[in-house]
Design a protein around this motif. Structure first.
Motif, short mmCIF file in Angstrom:
data_model
loop_
_atom_site.label_atom_id
_atom_site.label_comp_id
_atom_site.label_asym_id
_atom_site.label_seq_id
_atom_site.Cartn_x
_atom_site.Cartn_y
_atom_site.Cartn_z
N LEU A 71 97.21 54.59 -16.51
CA LEU A 71 96.85 54.38 -15.05
C LEU A 71 96.06 55.54 -14.59
O LEU A 71 96.22 56.73 -15.04
CB LEU A 71 98.01 54.21 -14.16
N GLY A 72 95.08 55.34 -13.68
CA GLY A 72 94.26 56.39 -13.01
C GLY A 72 93.81 55.97 -11.75
O GLY A 72 93.54 54.68 -11.44
N TRP A 73 93.65 56.95 -10.59
CA TRP A 73 93.28 56.44 -9.44
C TRP A 73 91.79 57.11 -9.34
O TRP A 73 91.26 58.04 -9.95
CB TRP A 73 94.16 57.23 -8.29
N ALA A 74 91.00 56.45 -8.37
CA ALA A 74 89.72 57.07 -8.09
C ALA A 74 89.33 56.33 -6.69
O ALA A 74 89.73 55.66 -6.06
CB ALA A 74 88.74 56.15 -9.01
N PRO A 75 88.60 57.46 -5.88
CA PRO A 75 88.36 57.09 -4.32
C PRO A 75 87.64 55.88 -4.53
O PRO A 75 86.72 55.55 -5.29
CB PRO A 75 87.34 58.19 -4.09
N CYS A 76 87.74 54.95 -3.48
CA CYS A 76 87.24 53.34 -3.56
C CYS A 76 85.79 53.79 -2.78
O CYS A 76 85.54 54.42 -1.82
CB CYS A 76 88.15 52.61 -2.73
N PRO A 77 84.86 52.99 -3.44
CA PRO A 77 83.41 53.12 -2.83
C PRO A 77 83.42 52.41 -1.71
O PRO A 77 83.78 51.44 -1.23
CB PRO A 77 82.65 52.56 -4.26
N GLY A 78 82.47 53.15 -0.71
CA GLY A 78 82.62 52.61 0.60
C GLY A 78 83.53 52.46 1.33
O GLY A 78 83.63 51.96 2.55
N GLN A 79 84.74 53.28 1.28
CA GLN A 79 85.87 53.31 2.00
C GLN A 79 86.29 54.76 2.49
O GLN A 79 86.01 55.72 1.75
CB GLN A 79 87.19 52.49 1.34
N PRO A 80 86.81 54.77 3.57
CA PRO A 80 87.29 56.20 4.03
C PRO A 80 88.47 56.69 3.08
O PRO A 80 89.22 55.85 2.74
CB PRO A 80 87.62 55.93 5.48
N PRO A 81 88.43 57.94 2.98
CA PRO A 81 89.55 58.57 2.05
C PRO A 81 90.82 58.18 2.65
O PRO A 81 91.13 58.34 3.93
CB PRO A 81 89.27 60.00 2.29
N GLY A 82 91.64 57.69 1.78
CA GLY A 82 93.20 57.45 2.41
C GLY A 82 93.46 55.89 2.89
O GLY A 82 94.48 55.37 2.82
N ALA A 83 92.24 55.07 2.97
CA ALA A 83 92.73 53.71 3.41
C ALA A 83 92.84 52.95 2.33
O ALA A 83 93.67 52.26 2.20
CB ALA A 83 91.31 53.36 4.29
N THR A 84 91.51 52.95 1.12
CA THR A 84 91.83 52.02 0.13
C THR A 84 91.49 52.86 -1.02
O THR A 84 90.52 53.60 -0.95
CB THR A 84 90.91 50.78 0.30
N THR A 85 92.43 52.84 -2.01
CA THR A 85 92.00 53.43 -3.35
C THR A 85 92.06 52.69 -4.27
O THR A 85 92.62 51.73 -4.61
CB THR A 85 93.33 54.51 -3.78
N ALA A 86 91.13 53.07 -5.38
CA ALA A 86 91.07 51.97 -6.66
C ALA A 86 92.00 52.50 -7.63
O ALA A 86 92.01 53.67 -8.01
CB ALA A 86 89.55 52.43 -7.07
N LEU A 87 92.65 51.64 -8.18
CA LEU A 87 93.60 51.88 -9.29
C LEU A 87 93.09 51.12 -10.50
O LEU A 87 92.72 50.13 -10.48
CB LEU A 87 95.11 51.19 -8.96
N LEU A 88 92.71 51.88 -11.56
CA LEU A 88 92.25 51.65 -12.97
C LEU A 88 93.60 51.44 -13.75
O LEU A 88 94.24 52.63 -14.16
CB LEU A 88 91.31 52.36 -13.39
N ALA A 89 93.48 50.45 -14.38
CA ALA A 89 94.67 50.39 -15.37
C ALA A 89 94.13 49.84 -16.78
O ALA A 89 93.52 48.64 -16.96
CB ALA A 89 95.87 49.44 -14.77
N SER A 90 94.68 50.65 -17.70
CA SER A 90 94.30 49.99 -19.25
C SER A 90 95.31 49.19 -19.96
O SER A 90 96.55 49.75 -19.81
CB SER A 90 93.85 51.17 -20.13
N GLY A 91 95.02 48.00 -20.51
CA GLY A 91 96.12 47.15 -21.07
C GLY A 91 95.94 46.98 -22.40
O GLY A 91 94.78 47.63 -22.99
N PRO A 92 96.19 45.84 -22.98
CA PRO A 92 96.19 45.64 -24.28
C PRO A 92 94.62 45.22 -24.77
O PRO A 92 94.00 44.66 -23.75
CB PRO A 92 97.09 44.34 -24.87
N ASP A 93 94.27 45.32 -25.99
CA ASP A 93 92.98 45.02 -26.50
C ASP A 93 91.74 45.76 -25.93
O ASP A 93 90.86 44.96 -25.72
CB ASP A 93 92.87 43.53 -26.36
N GLY A 94 92.19 46.68 -24.99
CA GLY A 94 91.23 47.35 -24.64
C GLY A 94 90.59 47.10 -23.20
O GLY A 94 89.38 47.16 -22.82
N GLU A 95 91.60 46.18 -22.49
CA GLU A 95 90.91 45.56 -21.49
C GLU A 95 91.45 46.36 -20.25
O GLU A 95 92.52 46.97 -19.97
CB GLU A 95 91.66 44.07 -21.15
N MET A 96 90.52 46.67 -19.11
CA MET A 96 90.71 47.75 -17.95
C MET A 96 90.57 46.85 -16.75
O MET A 96 89.48 46.17 -16.64
CB MET A 96 89.70 48.94 -18.26
N LEU A 97 91.52 47.11 -15.84
CA LEU A 97 91.39 46.52 -14.64
C LEU A 97 91.14 47.13 -13.44
O LEU A 97 91.69 48.54 -13.45
CB LEU A 97 92.76 45.61 -14.55
#
Length: 682
Positions: free
Chosen positions: A1-27
Motif C-alpha cells: 500500500l502507498g499514498w500519493a496526493p490526488c491530482p487536481g484535488q486540494p490537499p487533505g480532501a481526496t488522497t490516492a491509495l495505490l495497492a499492489s496485489g497478486p500477479d503484479g496488478e496495482m490498483l
C-alpha cells in the motif's frame, strides 16, 4: 500500500491509495475523508507491473503535467503509466462509485470496499508506457518526487536520479551520489531557499544531508534502516519518529542558533587539476558572466560562473559521477547556442571528463542567462555516457591472450578529434583521444543518440606514461587528414595519422551496432625528442600558410616549438601522410620550475605558465623566443592553463586566461604584445 496526493484535488480532501496485489496488478483508489462517516472509496485505474521476483510498487507520484503516473518498484525500476482524467473515464469511474461506494452510515462498516473492487473488471489493465528497468539496482526505489519540471527518484543504491519527460518516455538526465557511505537514501526535500536535503540512513544513524553545503545538517542515532519513519523540521525545532521492535520512538530537539558563518565558499575540497572555459553568457542587468568547468582531486567536476565585476565565482552545479580524481576535461567544439527551452543566447556543448580508475564521463551542458536565479545563470546537465576499462574487461573475447589493464590506470589528458561527424552513417559519431598512464594512446567513439562510449583503437607505442594528447584536422591539399600528437614522460612527442583507424572504426561500428574490438593505431609518422623529461603542456595552432606550430613545456622548465608541414604522398587524399619539420626552436630554462601551461596565441605570440607562478608572454622571431613581459599570479602548484580572445568595442583583441592549481585565477592582457599583461586575480 502507498499514498500519493490526488491530482487536481486540494490537499487533505481526496488522497490516492495505490495497492499492489497478486500477479503484479496495482490498483489506484481515490479515498475521500468524510467526518462522521466511512471514507468514500472509488476505483480509478488498474495497472500491470513488469514481471520480476518481487512484484510490487514501493512509491508513486502523479506528474503535474496531468494524465501520467510514475512509480517505483521493489526491483529498482521506474515505471510510467497513463492515468487519464477524460470525461469518459470520469463517467465510468462515477458509475462504479455509485454502484458500490455510495454514502453509507457508520453502521455499515467497510461493506463498500468489496463492492468497489468487484467492478474492477470494467476498467482496462494498463501496461506501462515507459520502463527504466533496475535503475536503482536490486534494493528498490524508495521515493519519487516532482519539482521544477523534473522528476527525482531515490533508492537504496546510494544514488538519486534526475529525470525528465520526453513525450511519454522517461529520460535520465543525471545520477547523483550525495556522500560517501550514505547507501540507503529515503527521500528528497526541496527547501524555499533553494537547498536540496537528502534524507536517509548512514550506518545506524538517520542523516539529513545538505546538497548546498555538502555536509550533514543532522545525524540522529536510531539503529538505522527503519522502514516506518517520519521527519519534520522548522526554524524552531526538529522531530524524528520511527518504529523499532513494535515501539514508536520519538526524537525531538529544539533548534540551536547557527554559530558557523561561511566567509568564502570553496569550489573544491582539494586542488584543481584541470579547467576549461565553456563560453560567456549575457544576462540583462549583469555584466558578462564567463562559464568555466573545473575538475579536482576531490573526484568532482564543477560548472561555475565567474563575474568580472564582482570577482566572485558562483558554482552552478557539481558533477559527482567519478570514483577517483578528475584529471582532464575536453569540450566538443564549437560551443553553440542552447536548445531545450534555453533560447538562442545560451551555450550548449558536450563535456568529457576523465581521471583515475580509467573512467570517462560524458555530459551535455546547457547554460543560459536566468535573472531570477541567485547565480543569474541556469545550467542543465544531461549525462550522456560513461566508460571504464575494468568494467568492460569481462566482456572481451580471448581475454586470456591479453594483459589485463591496470585498475589504477589514469587518463592524463583528453582531446576531441575535430571533424569526425560523418554524414555516411545514420547517426554521427564523435571521437575522443586519451593519454593514459599505462603507456597507451586510446581513441574512443561516442554515439550520443544511443548513449554509447566505445573504445575503438589504441597503441602502446610510448611504453611509458603518456601525459598529453592534442588532435588536429588537416583540410588542405585536396583531402582531410585526422592527426594526433602525443607526449610522454621521456620528453618525446609523437605524431600520428589516425584517419584510417577512425574510418575503419566507423565502418565497424556501423556493422557491429556499436560494439567492436579495439583496432591498432599503427606507428607514428614522426617522433621528436623535444625535452629531456616529461612534457607537461602541449598546444597546436595552424598558421595562415597551412602549417602547424607545436608548442610544448617540460618538467625541466624548457619550452620547445616546432613548425610542421603536412604533405600527402602522391598528392591524393587516399595516399600516405608525410610530416616535415621546417623549424625547431628551444628555450632552455624558460621557467624556474615545471611548465604546466602553454598556448600559441598567434604565430608570433606565445604564452606560458609555470609552477614558479610566472605567466610569461613570448615573441617568436627568426632568432628564437624573446620574453616580452612577465606577470606573477597567486595560484600555487599550477596544474593547467586555458586561454581565449575577446574582441573589444574598438576592434582590439584582448587575451584572457584562467589558471588552476591550489585555487583558481583569471588574468587578462592586451594585444599587440607591446602592452604588458594586466593581472586581476579572482
Amino acid at each position: 500500500l502507498g499514498w500519493a496526493p490526488c491530482p487536481g484535488q486540494p490537499p487533505g480532501a481526496t488522497t490516492a491509495l495505490l495497492a499492489s496485489g497478486p500477479d503484479g496488478e496495482m490498483l489506484w483508489l481515490d479515498v475521500t475523508h468524510r467526518p462522521g462517516q466511512a471514507p468514500w472509496v472509488r476505483l480509478m485505474g488498474r495497472y500491470l507491473l513488469p514481471p520480476c521476483k518481487q512484484r510490487w510498487h514501493t512509491c508513486a507520484a502523479f506528474l503535474p503535467q496531468g494524465g501520467l503516473l510514475v512509480c517505483g518498484d521493489r526491483r529498482g525500476s521506474l515505471l510510467l503509466f497513463p492515468c487519464s482524467s477524460s470525461p469518459g473515464w470520469a463517467v465510468e469511474s462515477a458509475g462504479i462509485a455509485d454502484g458500490g461506494t455510495s454514502p453509507v452510515s457508520e453502521d455499515t462498516g467497510s461493506g463498500s470496499e468489496p463492492s468497489c473492487l468487484s467492478h474492477k473488471g470494467a476498467l482496462p489493465l494498463e501496461a506501462p508506457l515507459s520502463v527504466l528497468f533496475g535503475l536503482h539496482g536490486k534494493m528498490g526505489v524508495t521515493s519519487v518526487t516532482c519539482h521544477g519540471g523534473y522528476i527525482y527518484s531515490t533508492g537504496r543504491d546510494g544514488c538519486f536520479h534526475q529525470l525528465r519527460l520526453q513525450g511519454q518516455q522517461l529520460e535520465v538526465l543525471r545520477k547523483h551520489r550525495p556522500c560517501k557511505g550514505l547507501q540507503w537514501i529515503e527521500e528528497l526535500r526541496f527547501t524555499p531557499d533553494g537547498d536540496l536535503l537528502v534524507l536517509g540512513f548512514h550506518a545506524d544513524n538517520f542523516v539529513v544531508w545538505s546538497s548546498r553545503t555538502g555536509e550533514n545538517l543532522h545525524c540522529i542515532p536510531c539503529g538505522g534502516g527503519h522502514r516506518s519513519w517520519s521527519y519534520c523540521s522548522n526554524a524552531k525545532a526538529e522531530a524524528f519518529a520511527f518504529v523499532k521492535c513494535g515501539d514508536v520512538m520519538l526524537y525531538h530537539r529544539e533548534a540551536e542558533p547557527c554559530e558557523q558563518w561561511v566567509l568564502l565558499e570553496s569550489l573544491h575540497g582539494r586542488e584543481i587539476a584541470c579547467v576549461r572555459r565553456l563560453g560567456a553568457v549575457e544576462v540583462p542587468g549583469h555584466t558578462t558572466l564567463n562559464i568555466f568547468v573545473t575538475g579536482s582531486e576531490d573526484t568532482t567536476a564543477c560548472v561555475l560562473a565567474l563575474s568580472e565585476r564582482s570577482r566572485a565565482a558562483m558554482p552552478l552545479t557539481r558533477l559527482s559521477d567519478h570514483i577517483s580524481s578528475v584529471r582532464a576535461l575536453a569540450l566538443a567544439s564549437p560551443v553553440g547556442p542552447g536548445d531545450e527551452g534555453f533560447g538562442d543566447e545560451g551555450l550548449c556543448t558536450l563535456l568529457f571528463s576523465a581521471g583515475g580508475r580509467a573512467q570517462i564521463e560524458c555530459y551535455r551542458l546547457l547554460c543560459a542567462g536566468d535573472p531570477a536565479s541567485e547565480s543569474a545563470v541556469a545550467c542543465q546537465v544531461i549525462h550522456v555516457a560513461s566508460h571504464r576499462l575494468d568494467k568492460h574487461w569481462e566482456r572481451k573475447k580471448n581475454r586470456h591472450k591479453l594483459v589485463k589493464m591496470d585498475p589504477e590506470t589514469r587518463y592524463m589528458s583528453l582531446s576531441v578529434v575535430p571533424g569526425t561527424s560523418s554524414e555516411q552513417l545514420p547517426a554521427p559519431w564523435k571521437f575522443l583521444a586519451a593519454a593514459c598512464s599505462d603507456g597507451s594512446v586510446r581513441v574512443f567513439g561516442l554515439l550520443e543518440a544511443a548513449r554509447k562510449l566505445v573504445l575503438v583503437a589504441e597503441s602502446f607505442h610510448h611504453q611509458r606514461c603518456v601525459l598529453k594528447v592534442e588532435a588536429f584536422l588537416h583540410t588542405r591539399a585536396g583531402g582531410e587528414r585526422h592527426l594526433l600528437c602525443s607526449a610522454a614522460t621521456d620528453g618525446s612527442i609523437a605524431f600520428w595519422d589516425i584517419t584510417s583507424p577512425i574510418t575503419d572504426a566507423m565502418d565497424a561500428l556501423h556493422r557491429a551496432e556499436g560494439e567492436i574490438q579495439p583496432l591498432a593505431l599503427g606507428t607514428p609518422l614522426l617522433t621528436v625528442m623535444a625535452h629531456s623529461c616529461g612534457v607537461n603542456s602541449l598546444h597546436i595552432r595552424e598558421t595562415p600558410e597551412g602549417q602547424y606550430l607545436v608548442a610544448s613545456g617540460s618538467d625541466d622548465g624548457s619550452i620547445h616549438i616546432c613548425l610542421l608541414e603536412v604533405a600527402l604522398r602522391g598528392g591524393e587524399a587516399t595516399a600516405g601522410t608525410c610530416l616535415r619539420i621546417l623549424e625547431r626552436v628551444a628555450r632552455p630554462c624558460a621557467h624556474a620550475a615545471h611548465v604546466t601551461g602553454i598556448r600559441v596565441l598567434r604565430p608570433d605570440l606565445l604564452l606560458s605558465a609555470s609552477v614558479d607562478q610566472r605567466l610569461t608572454l613570448w615573441r617568436r622571431g627568426p632568432g628564437g623566443l624573446d620574453a616580452l613581459s612577465t606577470t606573477f599570479f597567486h595560484v600555487p602548484d599550477l596544474a593547467e592553463l586555458d586561454c581565449w580572445e575577446v574582441a573589444e568595442a574598438g576592434g582590439e583583441l584582448r587575451y584572457y586566461c584562467v589558471l588552476c592549481g591550489r585555487g583558481l585565477e583569471m588574468l587578462h592582457g592586451i594585444a599587440p604584445p607591446k602592452s604588458p599583461l594586466l593581472g586581476a586575480p579572482q
